[in-house]
Design a protein around this motif. Sequence first.
Motif, mmCIF file in Angstrom:
data_model
loop_
_atom_site.group_PDB
_atom_site.id
_atom_site.type_symbol
_atom_site.label_atom_id
_atom_site.label_comp_id
_atom_site.label_asym_id
_atom_site.label_seq_id
_atom_site.Cartn_x
_atom_site.Cartn_y
_atom_site.Cartn_z
ATOM 1 N N LEU A 42 18.024 5.927 0.614
ATOM 2 C CA LEU A 42 18.389 4.510 0.645
ATOM 3 C C LEU A 42 18.719 3.975 2.044
ATOM 4 C CD1 LEU A 42 20.445 4.218 -2.660
ATOM 5 C CD2 LEU A 42 18.084 3.536 -2.218
ATOM 6 N N PRO A 43 19.459 4.710 2.882
ATOM 7 C CA PRO A 43 19.768 4.155 4.209
ATOM 8 C C PRO A 43 18.528 3.926 5.091
ATOM 9 C CG PRO A 43 21.259 5.964 3.699
ATOM 10 C CD PRO A 43 20.192 5.954 2.636
ATOM 11 N N LEU A 44 17.415 4.582 4.776
ATOM 12 C CA LEU A 44 16.204 4.433 5.574
ATOM 13 C C LEU A 44 15.295 3.296 5.103
ATOM 14 C CD1 LEU A 44 15.185 8.170 6.101
ATOM 15 C CD2 LEU A 44 16.374 6.658 7.689
ATOM 16 N N LEU A 45 15.542 2.767 3.916
ATOM 17 C CA LEU A 45 14.633 1.769 3.352
ATOM 18 C C LEU A 45 14.457 0.553 4.253
ATOM 19 C CD1 LEU A 45 15.428 1.785 -0.455
ATOM 20 C CD2 LEU A 45 13.414 2.647 0.713
ATOM 21 N N ALA A 46 15.529 -0.097 4.627
ATOM 22 C CA ALA A 46 15.418 -1.334 5.426
ATOM 23 C C ALA A 46 14.728 -1.087 6.767
ATOM 24 C CB ALA A 46 16.783 -1.972 5.610
ATOM 25 N N PRO A 47 15.125 -0.057 7.537
ATOM 26 C CA PRO A 47 14.438 0.145 8.820
ATOM 27 C C PRO A 47 12.951 0.472 8.666
ATOM 28 C CG PRO A 47 16.432 1.499 8.722
ATOM 29 C CD PRO A 47 16.270 0.840 7.392
ATOM 30 N N GLN B 55 0.822 -1.202 0.000
ATOM 31 C CA GLN B 55 0.000 0.000 0.000
ATOM 32 C C GLN B 55 0.860 1.257 0.000
ATOM 33 O OE1 GLN B 55 -2.910 -0.113 3.072
ATOM 34 N NE2 GLN B 55 -3.975 1.683 2.369
ATOM 35 N N ASN B 56 1.991 1.222 0.675
ATOM 36 C CA ASN B 56 2.847 2.401 0.813
ATOM 37 C C ASN B 56 4.107 2.308 -0.046
ATOM 38 O OD1 ASN B 56 4.014 0.322 2.261
ATOM 39 N ND2 ASN B 56 4.566 1.575 4.008
ATOM 40 N N LEU B 57 4.069 1.576 -1.140
ATOM 41 C CA LEU B 57 5.258 1.350 -1.958
ATOM 42 C C LEU B 57 5.838 2.644 -2.523
ATOM 43 C CD1 LEU B 57 7.226 -0.683 -3.148
ATOM 44 C CD2 LEU B 57 5.675 -0.931 -5.091
ATOM 45 N N SER B 58 5.006 3.508 -3.060
ATOM 46 C CA SER B 58 5.544 4.748 -3.650
ATOM 47 C C SER B 58 6.217 5.610 -2.588
ATOM 48 C CB SER B 58 4.460 5.528 -4.381
ATOM 49 O OG SER B 58 3.434 5.898 -3.493
ATOM 50 N N GLN B 59 5.655 5.662 -1.411
ATOM 51 C CA GLN B 59 6.258 6.432 -0.319
ATOM 52 C C GLN B 59 7.608 5.830 0.080
ATOM 53 O OE1 GLN B 59 4.218 6.063 3.371
ATOM 54 N NE2 GLN B 59 5.425 7.620 4.406
ATOM 55 N N LEU B 60 7.658 4.510 0.226
ATOM 56 C CA LEU B 60 8.892 3.865 0.653
ATOM 57 C C LEU B 60 9.989 3.962 -0.402
ATOM 58 C CD1 LEU B 60 7.371 0.743 2.422
ATOM 59 C CD2 LEU B 60 8.520 2.668 3.515
ATOM 60 N N LEU B 61 9.625 3.884 -1.678
ATOM 61 C CA LEU B 61 10.629 3.963 -2.740
ATOM 62 C C LEU B 61 11.213 5.360 -2.904
ATOM 63 C CD1 LEU B 61 9.072 1.674 -5.481
ATOM 64 C CD2 LEU B 61 10.909 1.140 -3.872
ATOM 65 N N ALA C 295 -2.492 -2.731 -1.370
ATOM 66 C CA ALA C 295 -3.412 -1.610 -1.481
ATOM 67 C C ALA C 295 -4.830 -2.152 -1.590
ATOM 68 C CB ALA C 295 -3.065 -0.774 -2.705
ATOM 69 N N PRO C 296 -5.776 -1.557 -0.869
ATOM 70 C CA PRO C 296 -7.152 -2.067 -0.945
ATOM 71 C C PRO C 296 -7.736 -1.848 -2.332
ATOM 72 C CG PRO C 296 -7.079 -0.016 0.291
ATOM 73 C CD PRO C 296 -5.658 -0.390 -0.024
ATOM 74 N N LEU C 297 -8.495 -2.806 -2.776
ATOM 75 C CA LEU C 297 -9.190 -2.663 -4.048
ATOM 76 C C LEU C 297 -10.303 -1.641 -3.876
ATOM 77 C CD1 LEU C 297 -9.425 -6.417 -5.030
ATOM 78 C CD2 LEU C 297 -7.807 -4.707 -5.869
ATOM 79 N N PRO C 298 -10.570 -0.825 -4.881
ATOM 80 C CA PRO C 298 -11.598 0.216 -4.737
ATOM 81 C C PRO C 298 -12.950 -0.346 -4.305
ATOM 82 C CG PRO C 298 -10.389 0.515 -6.781
ATOM 83 C CD PRO C 298 -9.927 -0.777 -6.180
ATOM 84 N N GLU C 299 -13.371 -1.459 -4.892
ATOM 85 C CA GLU C 299 -14.674 -2.029 -4.545
ATOM 86 C C GLU C 299 -14.687 -2.507 -3.092
ATOM 87 O OE1 GLU C 299 -12.912 -4.196 -7.139
ATOM 88 O OE2 GLU C 299 -13.118 -2.354 -8.261
ATOM 89 N N ALA C 300 -13.587 -3.111 -2.664
ATOM 90 C CA ALA C 300 -13.521 -3.642 -1.306
ATOM 91 C C ALA C 300 -13.534 -2.512 -0.278
ATOM 92 C CB ALA C 300 -12.273 -4.504 -1.129
ATOM 93 N N SER C 301 -12.792 -1.436 -0.543
ATOM 94 C CA SER C 301 -12.752 -0.342 0.422
ATOM 95 C C SER C 301 -14.096 0.384 0.481
ATOM 96 C CB SER C 301 -11.619 0.629 0.104
ATOM 97 O OG SER C 301 -11.760 1.151 -1.181
#
Length: 119
Positions: free
Chosen positions: A81-86, A71-77, A96-102
């Motif tokens: 770089l040193p913050l990625l693993a932690p 769900q937060n992939l764009s934020q994490l990418l 990410a929730p599907l639109p219909e499900a949410s």
Amino acid sequence: MGSIDGLSEVQMANLCLLMTIRDCVLKNAVAACCQFGIAEDLGQLVTALSHAQIFSIIVNLGNECLFLPRQNLSQLLSLPLPLLAPLFAVHPPRPAPLPEASEALASTTNQAPQSRSAT
């Protein structure tokens, strides 16, 4: 078994990850379930499938992605770089929730409880 030459990119991703999960569960089920965030029964189900069965599932599934991005992939990418693993470690992966499900979840949680009327 068939040829992987005719598979789409989505099918190749599904095949690679499903085979990787299968191989990892066969080596060490507990570690694989933790690494991939799957339940033990799913791990056992995947290991019970032959290579031909997995290939057939992938082909018949078509271009449906079995493994959705976090769900937060764009934020994490976009992090340094040193913050990625932690940060990946403290933010568990959730698709990410599907639109219909949410929308369905929102409509059920926003409804007021119905009161029972005495007759």
